[in-house]
Design an enzyme around this catalytic site. Sequence first.
Site, PDB file in Angstrom:
ATOM      1  CB  THR A  50      -9.579   4.212 -15.713  1.00 46.05           C
ATOM      2  OG1 THR A  50     -10.719   3.992 -16.550  1.00 46.05           O
ATOM      3  CG2 THR A  50      -8.631   5.185 -16.391  1.00 46.05           C
TER       4      THR A  50
ATOM      5  CB  SER B  20      -0.924   0.002   1.223  1.00 45.23           C
ATOM      6  OG  SER B  20      -1.721   1.157   1.254  1.00 45.23           O
TER       7      SER B  20
ATOM      8  CB  CYS C  55      -9.127  -0.960   9.221  1.00 48.40           C
ATOM      9  SG  CYS C  55      -8.172  -0.303   7.842  1.00 48.40           S
TER      10      CYS C  55
END
Length: 394
Positions: free
Chosen positions: A244, A208, A341
């Site tokens: 995309t 990440s 999280c």
Amino acid sequence: MTENELFKEHYFDWAATSPCDEDILKSSLEETLNAWGNPSSVHQVGKKAGSLFEEARNRAAKALSVKPETIYFTSGGTESDHIPLLAVMSKPVKGTVLISSIEHPALREQAEAMKKIGWNVISIPADKYGLIQPETVKSLLTPDTMLVCVMAVNNETGSIQPIQQIADVISEFGKGGRKPKFHVDCVQAAGKIPLNLNYPGIDSAAFSSHKICGPRGIGILYLKNPIEAFLRGGGQEKGIRSGTENVLGAVAFSKCLERYLIKSENKITSDAFEAQKKVTDAFINNLSGLKGCSIVPEGRLEKKDLFSPYVIQVAFKNIPGNVMLRALDSKGFFISTGSACSSKKAKRPVLEAMHVPADIRETAVRFSFGPHTTEKAIDELFEAVKEVNSTFNH
């Protein structure tokens, strides 16, 4: 010093996210402003963006010491974890998936969702140090095991998992037959410990950008070999991750990997890693001298090489974790009580998996550092912690 600079100086929640490298972000934005086309378009404008995107792939691959064709750009660590996990759902027969009990919610919660539709999901127990032992993995492997997931560095305790030994166990089990795939969440490992993705038996790994001074919304999935994707779409990234392409994110992330990965050939990062070990050891020793303070796990002092020096879990008697967080926040120091999280949830699954007593779990907080954290700032953090602790533990 501006308020923002002071915030960065006293920011100790790098495991949640890191401040962006401004130089990298600005240079990446400058490059991509002139390459605004869709990278999948075949006209000149699209090809210009596509060329920049492939340059980023090559740069990331070189930084990670892998082949460019093994690098797939995603939206972040969670998606990079999901793709190998969901890929097993493309198989005609349901089987078994082994997930370590200390995984990030990205894997742990998705595995629970798979369990509800008939997959046999087994949690691999951790020991008291928060480590997943190879022999434990070996004991749980069965002929229908399709995937094993064990993170490289735990995001709450900093425990470094014996990934290579686990890979050996899985490879040995698969000799003469089908080897279960082995996925490694490297989100907290990049920039915090040296990595070797080329080790035999590692099939995939997640990264990440925003954990290593890059922008949010961009990640990398390393795949040793192509897999059958469960989610389909426009076919970008060779069908593994449709959507995309994020050219700006890819360019910036690749530059961050180049600058911040800990590698022997990168003297700046390798020296910083060794220096951080000493600073963290001194910080832990200072904390241990405070009344009512417990390092989690307790044996970390004796087994410090089993932990990344960038993540520390500590509990303070009589001070609930959220109280310590707010007290330090009021003094201009920023920490967390665990995974961002899971910050709104009362439970601490990772500490529970380590059989940490309830009173310690409730009072535990996390200090996490990064490449720009200074020794001076850590000393100032200790003094602030000491002051708060003395109020509750005379």
